[in-house]
Design an enzyme around this catalytic site. Sequence first.
Site, PDB file in Angstrom:
ATOM      1  N   ARG A  37      30.683  -0.511   9.439  1.00 35.95           N
ATOM      2  CA  ARG A  37      30.828  -0.999  10.847  1.00 35.95           C
ATOM      3  C   ARG A  37      29.695  -1.689  11.661  1.00 35.95           C
ATOM      4  NH1 ARG A  37      34.172   1.771  14.959  1.00 35.95           N
ATOM      5  NH2 ARG A  37      35.550   2.680  13.202  1.00 35.95           N
ATOM      6  N   SER A 139      38.169  -0.536  15.324  1.00 34.16           N
ATOM      7  CA  SER A 139      38.749   0.368  16.198  1.00 34.16           C
ATOM      8  C   SER A 139      38.585  -0.126  17.683  1.00 34.16           C
ATOM      9  CB  SER A 139      38.340   1.670  15.836  1.00 34.16           C
ATOM     10  OG  SER A 139      39.240   2.831  16.555  1.00 34.16           O
ATOM     11  N   ASP A 298      43.304  -0.466  17.295  1.00 34.09           N
ATOM     12  CA  ASP A 298      43.981  -0.403  16.235  1.00 34.09           C
ATOM     13  C   ASP A 298      44.976   0.640  15.897  1.00 34.09           C
ATOM     14  OD1 ASP A 298      41.999   1.620  15.992  1.00 34.09           O
ATOM     15  OD2 ASP A 298      41.769   1.729  13.852  1.00 34.09           O
ATOM     16  N   ASP A 300      45.196   4.039  16.128  1.00 39.35           N
ATOM     17  CA  ASP A 300      45.266   5.251  15.393  1.00 39.35           C
ATOM     18  C   ASP A 300      44.866   6.240  16.398  1.00 39.35           C
ATOM     19  OD1 ASP A 300      42.602   4.624  15.859  1.00 39.35           O
ATOM     20  OD2 ASP A 300      41.823   4.926  13.715  1.00 39.35           O
ATOM     21  N   ARG A 301      44.769   6.026  17.720  1.00 37.97           N
ATOM     22  CA  ARG A 301      44.335   6.967  18.720  1.00 37.97           C
ATOM     23  C   ARG A 301      45.323   7.087  19.899  1.00 37.97           C
ATOM     24  NH1 ARG A 301      38.990   6.406  16.881  1.00 37.97           N
ATOM     25  NH2 ARG A 301      37.683   8.222  17.158  1.00 37.97           N
ATOM     26  N   THR A 374      33.392  17.213  11.497  1.00 38.65           N
ATOM     27  CA  THR A 374      34.146  16.310  12.386  1.00 38.65           C
ATOM     28  C   THR A 374      34.613  14.876  11.708  1.00 38.65           C
ATOM     29  OG1 THR A 374      32.114  16.806  13.985  1.00 38.65           O
ATOM     30  CG2 THR A 374      33.444  14.902  14.617  1.00 38.65           C
ATOM     31  N   GLU A 398      41.576  16.004  16.568  1.00 39.29           N
ATOM     32  CA  GLU A 398      40.151  15.797  16.933  1.00 39.29           C
ATOM     33  C   GLU A 398      40.106  15.568  18.621  1.00 39.29           C
ATOM     34  OE1 GLU A 398      37.633  13.423  14.778  1.00 39.29           O
ATOM     35  OE2 GLU A 398      38.657  11.672  15.260  1.00 39.29           O
ATOM     36  N   LYS A 412      44.724  10.037  11.319  1.00 39.58           N
ATOM     37  CA  LYS A 412      45.115  10.093  12.868  1.00 39.58           C
ATOM     38  C   LYS A 412      45.973   8.822  12.941  1.00 39.58           C
ATOM     39  CE  LYS A 412      40.575   7.949  14.604  1.00 39.58           C
ATOM     40  NZ  LYS A 412      39.898   8.230  13.477  1.00 39.58           N
TER      41      LYS A 412
END
Length: 586
Positions: A37, A139, A298, A300-301, A374, A398, A412
Amino acid sequence: QNPKTSAIVKELVAGGNVAELQKYFGSRMEFGTAGLRAAMGAGISHMNDLTIIQTTQGFCRYLEKNFSDLKKRGVVIGFDARAHLSSGGSSKRFARLAANTFISQGVPVYLFSDITPTPFVPYTVTHLKLCAGIMVTASHNPKQDNGYKVYWDNGAQIISPHDKGISQAIEENQEPWPQAWDDKLIDSSVLLHDPYATINKEYFKDIQKQCFHRNINKETNLKFVHTSVHGVGHKFVQLAFQAFDLRPPFAVPEQKDPDPEFPTVKYPNPEEGKGVLTLSFALAEKDGAKIILANDPDADRLAVAEKQESGEWKVFSGNELGALLGWWIFTCWKNQNRDTCAVKDVYMLSSTVSSKILRAIALKEGFHFEETLTGFKWMGNRAKQLMDQGKAVLFAFEEAIGYMCCPAVLDKDGISAAVITAEMASFLATRNLSLSQQLKAVYDEYGFHITKASYFICHDPKVIQQLFDNLRNYDGENTYPKSCGRFKVSGIRDLTTGYDSSQPDQKAILPTSKSSQMITFTFANGGVATMRTSGTEPKIKYYSELCAPPGNSDVEQLKKELDELVNALEKHFFQPEKNNLQRKTD
């Protein structure tokens, strides 16, 4: 060979700009369990054509070593809509270069022909029984960033020691292979496959296994607004609603199409609160919608907001939505499974910095709850282990608004979470209950869990190290704090050093990592607070929670107590003024 990044470097060399060159070439991007990243740009410290080729060459060699059938099974590659004009980098270009690297070595590649949500990559790995997956995405990071996320053949993100093995293989394969730059070669290759149509069909078929109230969905008058915050989510959430027989949500027109500039938001991160949802609130008011569903770029959240009777909007925290989804998914499971013995094979997971509400529900209902380190890489891998043992992993979450609601994706997934939330809200509406009222009912039954999380920004790794060293040598060498303001510390767990005061041998049970900072303090009043560094951003984060047994309904008193604990934590342990830390601002 990218003319744009090449020109940037030549210009710096001609100008003798050593400081900038040092930034670009001083150190290589570190490949960790989250993959890569970094900002797009020139040099080995940035995401660009060359570093993508080098990374993929290393990853390819590492996979060859680990899978004798790599050339039979192959890999999947997906990408989001990010692009960076000044360096010529884009997620699509990086994905094609990665595909070219594998194909040049005789490895079949399932390359999505269009943008796709991140969860589709782990889904494809599992569904097509591939060796690995790569998702090119940053993300919800700022627009100049990009990333390279890696999944193993079990459909979960990689964990150690794979990161170290891949990192070493990258070091050993830095010179681009012949034809590494010529991504046009893949278009005529028999090894190139497009999984887009198949996976779109199969994924929406699979998530329907989590649809339990189709008749209510068809009839509901509840209206939803959805925003994909200039990312990839729009089309896929529309299809998910269709799959559940729900009327499609109203899409925020200014944000529904992918745009790498993210023009309407300061940060493309729904976790940052109401600022990202301004346009969603306006559309919801106009169309009479009660609930807002927001994906990160993206997809995923998921963030969720609900209009309250007062007319105010409540944005649920990740922990609150985790409590609601955990309650809902278990309730649906219970209605389907009348055999009371089956509950002993049911599991839910959450990360150690997330609310312990699932533990409270599990204790009362008789299923198993486990906490992991985490990040979904830990929950995904643990879920797979449990599923291989014949256990049912119903849900994992999470606090950073990540939810795994469907066992077909071991990561996720903001698409399935959005449509399952919509079905839950539609069901509750038939009982004249809002999401907020149901959340209170969950807390009434299982005990209030009040949480508060935030972060400080710090760009100096030395300051971060010093801050944590200070906590480990608080009253002399190797002593942790005994109190934080008026709050007495009753327990310490340090997952950087492996120390845990609550264990008989004082050794932590969860895996430890020297490369990241993480200390959890338990307080005599029942409060818990964790301080940790972020793996992908220059942040020191903290998470705090106060849990009350069922029946203790003085919520305001609990909130006041937690606020005071957090203020003490900031003042005594972070010392923002002394350490020159920048506070989170909305």
